[in-house]
Structures are given as structure tokens and as C-alpha cells.
Design an enzyme around this catalytic site. Structure first.
Site, PDB file in Angstrom:
ATOM      1  N   ASP A  45      10.305  -6.485  -7.202  1.00 24.95           N
ATOM      2  CA  ASP A  45      10.510  -5.461  -8.235  1.00 24.95           C
ATOM      3  C   ASP A  45      11.639  -4.518  -7.805  1.00 24.95           C
ATOM      4  O   ASP A  45      12.036  -3.627  -8.553  1.00 24.95           O
ATOM      5  CB  ASP A  45       9.212  -4.700  -8.570  1.00 24.95           C
ATOM      6  CG  ASP A  45       8.704  -3.855  -7.418  1.00 24.95           C
ATOM      7  OD1 ASP A  45       9.203  -3.992  -6.284  1.00 24.95           O
ATOM      8  OD2 ASP A  45       7.787  -3.036  -7.650  1.00 24.95           O
ATOM      9  N   SER A  46      12.208  -4.764  -6.605  1.00 24.16           N
ATOM     10  CA  SER A  46      13.435  -4.064  -6.202  1.00 24.16           C
ATOM     11  C   SER A  46      14.548  -4.338  -7.210  1.00 24.16           C
ATOM     12  O   SER A  46      15.565  -3.640  -7.216  1.00 24.16           O
ATOM     13  CB  SER A  46      13.871  -4.504  -4.795  1.00 24.16           C
ATOM     14  OG  SER A  46      13.953  -5.906  -4.712  1.00 24.16           O
ATOM     15  N   ASP A  84       6.624 -10.463  -7.752  1.00 26.17           N
ATOM     16  CA  ASP A  84       6.186  -9.149  -7.280  1.00 26.17           C
ATOM     17  C   ASP A  84       5.500  -8.400  -8.429  1.00 26.17           C
ATOM     18  O   ASP A  84       6.121  -8.187  -9.486  1.00 26.17           O
ATOM     19  CB  ASP A  84       7.434  -8.377  -6.827  1.00 26.17           C
ATOM     20  CG  ASP A  84       7.136  -7.350  -5.769  1.00 26.17           C
ATOM     21  OD1 ASP A  84       5.976  -7.261  -5.320  1.00 26.17           O
ATOM     22  OD2 ASP A  84       8.078  -6.632  -5.382  1.00 26.17           O
ATOM     23  N   GLU A 183       6.258  -2.985   5.482  1.00 26.32           N
ATOM     24  CA  GLU A 183       7.540  -2.319   5.254  1.00 26.32           C
ATOM     25  C   GLU A 183       7.548  -0.957   5.933  1.00 26.32           C
ATOM     26  O   GLU A 183       6.616  -0.155   5.739  1.00 26.32           O
ATOM     27  CB  GLU A 183       7.782  -2.151   3.739  1.00 26.32           C
ATOM     28  CG  GLU A 183       9.081  -1.429   3.437  1.00 26.32           C
ATOM     29  CD  GLU A 183       9.509  -1.511   1.975  1.00 26.32           C
ATOM     30  OE1 GLU A 183       8.853  -2.189   1.168  1.00 26.32           O
ATOM     31  OE2 GLU A 183      10.530  -0.863   1.653  1.00 26.32           O
TER      32      GLU A 183
HETATM   33  O1  KIV Z   1      10.676  -5.550  -4.131  1.00 30.22           O
HETATM   34  C1  KIV Z   1      11.083  -6.027  -3.062  1.00 30.22           C
HETATM   35  O2  KIV Z   1      12.199  -6.534  -2.959  1.00 30.22           O
HETATM   36  C2  KIV Z   1      10.188  -5.991  -1.911  1.00 30.22           C
HETATM   37  C3  KIV Z   1      10.734  -6.404  -0.587  1.00 30.22           C
HETATM   38  C4  KIV Z   1      11.688  -5.408  -0.090  1.00 30.22           C
HETATM   39  C5  KIV Z   1       9.672  -6.707   0.393  1.00 30.22           C
HETATM   40  O3  KIV Z   1       9.066  -5.601  -2.048  1.00 30.22           O
END
Ligand code: KIV
Length: 266
Positions: A45-46, A84, A183
Site C-alpha cells: 500500500d506504499s 497488502d 519494519e
Molecule cells: O507497503 C509497503 O510497501 C510495505 C513494505 C515497505 C514492507 O509495507
């Protein structure tokens, strides 16, 4: 190389082999990451900050995540694709959690989902797993709780906070997750957690002792503007290369050098 399965990932810890995981948000990059032999592709979700330009991941919706996961799945032959769970797709109820996690498998072509949180979401994680949906936990810095944490601050620095993060890991293992992303935790705590659970840990800003490592792909490629978080190692400077290529195109067009004879039909 053959298709990577969840049992393959779980076995890595006992085999003493590392796990590689990167994000991807579209077909093109998913294909590149897959062809490079990365084990797990996370449709993170990044994408809310990296692709959509939001300041946090909070606005990302389930429909957007499914859209990106479908693109990624179409580009992947071997890696395990993980979707995610975005903010509010599971926090409100167990039913939401099962339904939305299931969408990643049913509509997105993912093999598993990742869920932020530990003790606070354990009922949802258990319900997903008993519905046949494999889950990766995510502890330490929880970007979806950015306001509650008062920023993206390293977690587990004092004894009480370290115990909370460890307890989250133990509860997630007990709930049946097949791996845990850690993280932004001190490397000593990450080692303690890695030694305390039987499943693989995958670190981002959690030091060398985790079984695997994950990075945001665009950080690794040097595509994002500076400054980068401390834990990022840019393996390329694609942002600079892109800017330079685009500048040269502009200059060539403005000076009548593009298209030349080679780029023209005769
Ligand atoms: O959303 C994301 O990209 C993540 C990673 C940084 C682990 O949760």
C-alpha cells in the site's frame, strides 16, 4: 526456476537460506523483479505515497489495491505475489477482513495478503487464515498508524515497547501467519524476535539478522526524490538517469536533431 510457494518460504528459515522481497505496483516492474529472481513481490500500500502522490498510505482503497495486484500478477511467473491490506479494509470487522483479503486471491491473483498490526488485529488474522487465506504479519513501524505513532518512528527502543513488539510477533506466529515483516526496529530486537519464532522474519530497517529483507522497489532503484530513509541502499540512480534522458530528448527536439534519418521512414 519454479513457482515459489508458501511452504518454500517457510522452509527457508530451517534451511538457513535468505528470502528476498520487493514491492511492485505494475506489470512492467513486476516482470523485471520476477525475472531477476526475487522470491516475494509485495503489492504494497506504499503505492499510495510512491505512485499516487499521497503523503501517507491512508487514502489507498481496496479497489485500487486490486487494480494494481491484477497488473502485477499478470507479469509474474515465479515469485509469490502478496497483496497488502489497505487501511480500513480489515480494522472494522472480521467479516471485512475475510472478504477483502479474499478479494486479493479471487480478483487480484495474489497467493497471500499482508496485514499491519499484532495483538490488536489478531482476531481478523485468525479468521483470514481459517478461511484459507495465507497471511504475512507486519509489526514495528505501522505506516497505517502513522498518526498514532506520531510519525514513522523506530519501534521497540525501550523495554516496554520491545516487549510489545515481541508479543505481537508471538501472537501472530500462534495465529498461523507464515512470515512476519518487521519494519523499523533495532537490530538486537529483530534478532531476538527472529530467534523466538519458528517462521521467517523479513526486515525493512530491522538489521541483518532477519531471515529475509524487503525494500520498496523505487527506493532500491533510486527513483524517489531524496532524502531516503536510513535503511535504504539505492542500487541505482534511475531518477537522475531519467531526468537526463528526458532533458536530452527536449534539447534534440528543440534543436531539430530528433527525429534524425534513422528514426524516420523513407
Ligand atoms: O507497503 C509497503 O510497501 C510495505 C513494505 C515497505 C514492507 O509495507
Amino acid at each position: 526456476m519454479s513457482k515459489i510457494t508458501i511452504p518454500d518460504i517457510i522452509r527457508r528459515k530451517a534451511e538457513g537460506k535468505r528470502i528476498t522481497m520487493l514491492t511492485a505496483y505494475d506489470h512492467l516492474f513486476a516482470r523485471i523483479v520476477d525475472e531477476a529472481g526475487i522470491d516475494i513481490i509485495l503489492v504494497g500500500d506504499s503505492l499510495g505515497t510512491v505512485v499516487q502522490g499521497h503523503t501517507t498510505t491512508l487514502p489507498v482503497t481496496m479497489d485500487e489495491m486490486i487494480y494494481h495486484t491484477r497488473m502485477v500478477s499478470r507479469g509474474v511467473k515465479n515469485a509469490l505475489v502478496v497483496g497488502d491490506m489497505p487501511f480500513l479494509s480489515y480494522q472494522a470487522s472480521v467479516e471485512d477482513g475475510i472478504y477483502n483479503a479474499g478479494r486479493f486471491l479471487k480478483e487480484g491473483g495474489a497467493a497471500a495478503v499482508k496485514v499491519e498490526g499484532g495483538a490488536n488485529v489478531i482476531d481478523k488474522v485468525k479468521a483470514m487464515i481459517s478461511s484459507g487465506i495465507p497471511v504475512i504479519g507486519h509489526i514495528g513501524i505501522l505506516p497505517q498508524s502513522v498518526h498514532q505513532m506520531g510519525g514513522y518512528k523506530v519501534q521497540g527502543k525501550d523495554d516496554a515497547s520491545a516487549e510489545r513488539v515481541l508479543n505481537d510477533a508471538l501472537m501472530l506466529e500462534d495465529a498461523g501467519v507464515f512470515a512476519i515483516v518487521m519494519e523499523g526496529v533495532p537490530e538486537g530486537l529483530a534478532k531476538r524476535i527472529t530467534d523466538s519464532v519458528s517462521i521467517p522474519t523479513i526486515g525493512i530497517g530491522a538489521g541483518i539478522h532477519c531471515v529475509g529483507q524487503v525494500l520498496v522497489l523505487y527506493d532500491l532503484l533510486g527513483l524517489l526524490p531524496q532524502p531516503m530513509p536510513k535503511f535504504v541502499k539505492p542500487y541505482a540512480s534511475l531518477r537522475d538517469q531519467c531526468t537526463e534522458a528526458i532533458r536530452r530528448f527536449k534539447e534534440d527536439v528543440e534543436n531539430g536533431r530528433f527525429p534524425g534519418k534513422e528514426e524516420s521512414y523513407h
